[in-house]
Each structure stands twice: as structure tokens, then as C-alpha cells.
Design a protein around this motif. Structure first.
Motif, short mmCIF file in Angstrom:
data_model
loop_
_atom_site.label_atom_id
_atom_site.label_comp_id
_atom_site.label_asym_id
_atom_site.label_seq_id
_atom_site.Cartn_x
_atom_site.Cartn_y
_atom_site.Cartn_z
N ALA A 65 -6.51 -10.22 1.86
CA ALA A 65 -6.30 -11.13 2.87
C ALA A 65 -5.23 -10.80 3.98
O ALA A 65 -5.47 -11.26 5.11
CB ALA A 65 -5.48 -12.61 2.32
N GLN A 66 -4.24 -9.69 3.58
CA GLN A 66 -3.51 -9.13 4.82
C GLN A 66 -3.24 -7.90 4.22
O GLN A 66 -3.32 -7.35 3.11
CB GLN A 66 -2.18 -10.01 4.79
CG GLN A 66 -1.41 -10.11 3.63
CD GLN A 66 -0.36 -10.90 3.66
OE1 GLN A 66 -0.23 -11.54 4.63
NE2 GLN A 66 0.40 -11.09 2.81
N TRP A 67 -2.75 -6.90 5.21
CA TRP A 67 -2.39 -5.40 5.12
C TRP A 67 -0.95 -5.26 5.80
O TRP A 67 -0.81 -5.61 6.78
CB TRP A 67 -3.56 -4.66 5.70
CG TRP A 67 -4.92 -4.50 4.86
CD1 TRP A 67 -6.01 -5.41 5.26
CD2 TRP A 67 -5.27 -3.48 3.99
NE1 TRP A 67 -7.01 -5.08 4.38
CE2 TRP A 67 -6.61 -4.10 3.48
CE3 TRP A 67 -4.73 -2.67 3.45
CZ2 TRP A 67 -7.31 -3.35 2.53
CZ3 TRP A 67 -5.46 -1.81 2.48
CH2 TRP A 67 -6.79 -2.30 1.89
N GLY A 68 -0.51 -4.12 5.02
CA GLY A 68 0.97 -3.89 5.68
C GLY A 68 1.13 -2.30 5.55
O GLY A 68 0.36 -1.69 4.64
N SER A 69 1.93 -1.72 6.40
CA SER A 69 2.16 -0.05 6.20
C SER A 69 3.24 -0.01 5.57
O SER A 69 4.61 0.16 5.94
CB SER A 69 2.31 0.29 7.72
OG SER A 69 1.04 0.13 8.60
#
Length: 298
Positions: free
Chosen positions: A118-122
Motif C-alpha cells: 500500500a506504500q513504499w519508502g526509501s
């Protein structure tokens, strides 16, 4: 039927045109990181045409009833951001879909499973702190957002887009809720490959909807750091491109979703890394779900 892996030499693509201005035809951008992931989608295209922009091949056509443009992001974050923005600048993109392999960091998941976060982060955007007799020293003028792993203190980035009066500190970049709903409906009907060249999975692959994915400019193959990533970011999957594409999509206000099939366990397996054995099977499972997803899109 599942799309099966097929060899495709990059040099065999004939560049039949050169894109020089933005198209008016609305398309879905379908992205993969490298050729084995991409070739099985390209082979399913109808009325395909190859264009080249700044040395990157873009293939337009119809896939599962959708007008699409397929291209390789290139491996790693900078490549992915560059090629995605290049596509957005030259094509009328209605949505961005990523299809590829990844490493599983959630111990509940197995090789072959397809994760649709549902979401992506670095997760490697970070302060690298100095070591002192009292421990690792964070800096008051460099805010961090998560528990550290030794000297690595992960942090959000400042981002801008139309509608913002000032930069916003942001770590997570979301997948589009409507695209997630479509993927969720399609996932319930999927049937995936379980064997390739004599190597078989221990259980039929499943689709895992929602949760968190993280990306960074490193190939993760370390059990201890894998545990840290799963615990700190509550992540299911790790790769080297999706968060960069998600950020570019957010900045351009274009709907985004990524399908990542697990080719390995990011260092969590009992033996050597599993990608060499299962990457084609994992790439095929992701492409199979993406093709069904495209057919179900409005």
C-alpha cells in the motif's frame, strides 16, 4: 494462463521510431527493472512499436486490452527515477504499474508470493552517524524518523509538488487506492506457477495485498539486516526501484501501483541466495498478475 518466462535478447529490438514530443494517447506505463522481467510482457503486446528516448527503449501497444507503454527502469533508484520521469515527460500516462521481482523480508512470506504494498519508502535514505564513547551520535539539525541500525539512522526526505507552498517531509509514498482495489479483486482468482527447471516451491504462491515495501540502492542479502528492516519498517518486501518510482508518481500526481514477486528471502534463507534459481518463476508470477490486473482496469 500464467505468462511463462521467455528469453529475449535486448539487441533484437528494432527501433522503428523516435519519440520527440508528448503523445496525446493516454497510456498505462508498465515498468520492469531488467530484461528477464520485461520480456514476457513485451512478447504479449499487440501492435507494438519501439521508440527511443535518450537511449532508453519504450514499446507502445496494447496489452490485455489496455493502451500501454512498456520500458525498463534500469536497476536501482536513480535509474528508476530518471526513466519514469522521462516517460511522464513524453507520454500521456494515466497510471504507472511496476512488475518485477524482489526480496522477501517478512518471515511469514515465501518465495514466489506476489506482494502489492500500500506504500513504499526509501529505507536507506539516512544519516550515517559518528561513533563516540557514549554511542552513535545523531545530529540535531538532521532529523531522523526510525530506530537506527548501528550508524544508519533512516530519515524522511523533503519533497515538493504542485499545490504545496513549502517542502513536505515525507517517508512513505502511497499506491493508488483504486488500483489497489482492482488488484485485490483480481488476486482472488489467480493461479501461479510453482516449478521451474526442476526446482519447485514448497507451497503455492499467494498474493499479499497492502502493507509496506521499502527500496534502496543496495542488494540485501543479510539475515540480521533483513530482520531489522522487517521490524523497523513493518515491511514485507525490499527492492531497488519501487520507492523511487512511487515518489516520482506522487510528485507528478499520477496513480501508481507495484507488483513484486519474491525471488529470494534477502538473506533469510538457510543456504545461498535463492534468486538465481527462482527469478524467472517469480518474474513470471508478477507478470501474470499484472496482465490480469490490466485486463480488469477501467
Amino acid at each position: 494462463m500464467p505468462i511463462r518466462a521467455a528469453a529475449l535478447c535486448m539487441g533484437s529490438l528494432l527501433l522503428t521510431g523516435t519519440a520527440s514530443a508528448a503523445e496525446e494517447q493516454g497510456r498505462v506505463a508498465v515498468i520492469s527493472a531488467f530484461a528477464p522481467e520485461w520480456s514476457m510482457l513485451v512478447e504479449a503486446l499487440e501492435d507494438s512499436r519501439d521508440d527511443t528516448l535518450n537511449g532508453v527503449t519504450f514499446v507502445t501497444g496494447r496489452l490485455a486490452g489496455q493502451e500501454v507503454v512498456l520500458f525498463l527502469s534500469g536497476i536501482s533508484m536513480v535509474n528508476a527515477a530518471m526513466t519514469t520521469q522521462l516517460a511522464l515527460d513524453h507520454y500521456d500516462i494515466d497510471a504507472i504499474v511496476f512488475s518485477g521481482i524482489a526480496g522477501g523480508v517478512d518471515p511469514a512470506l515465501d518465495i514466489g508470493d506476489v506482494v502489492v504494498p500500500a506504500q513504499w519508502g526509501s529505507y536507506l535514505e539516512a544519516l550515517l552517524a559518528r561513533e563516540t564513547p557514549e554511542g552513535w551520535m545523531p545530529l540535531p539539525f538532521v532529523p531522523t524518523d526510525f530506530d537506527n541500525y548501528g550508524m544508519i539512522f533512516p530519515r524522511a526526505v523533503e519533497v515538493m509538488r504542485d499545490g504545496l507552498d513549502a517542502p513536505e517531509r515525507k517517508f512513505w509514498f502511497p499506491a493508488d487506492p483504486g488500483l489497489l482495489d482492482t488488484a485485490r479483486a483480481v488476486a482472488a482468482e489467480m493461479d501461479f506457477e510453482t516449478c521451474i527447471e526442476g526446482a519447485c516451491l514448497g507451497a503455492p504462491p499467494e498474493v499479499v495485498m497492502g502493507g509496506n515495501g521499502v527500496s534502496g540502492m543496495a542488494f540485501l542479502d543479510n539475515a540480521d539486516f533483513r530482520d531489522y528492516v522487517a521490524r523497523t519498517f513493518e515491511a514485507q518486501v525490499v527492492d531497488m526501484e519501487s520507492a523511487a518510482v512511487a515518489q516520482v508518481a506522487w510528485a507528478n500526481q499520477v496513480p501508481f501501483i507495484a507488483f513484486r514477486s519474491l525471488s529470494d528471502l534477502a538473506g533469510g534463507g538457510a543456504g545461498q541466495n535463492e534468486m538465481g534459481t527462482f527469478f524467472a518463476l517469480a518474474a513470471g508470477n508478477s507478470a501474470t498478475l499484472v496482465t490480469a490486473f490490466l485486463a480488469a482496469m477501467d
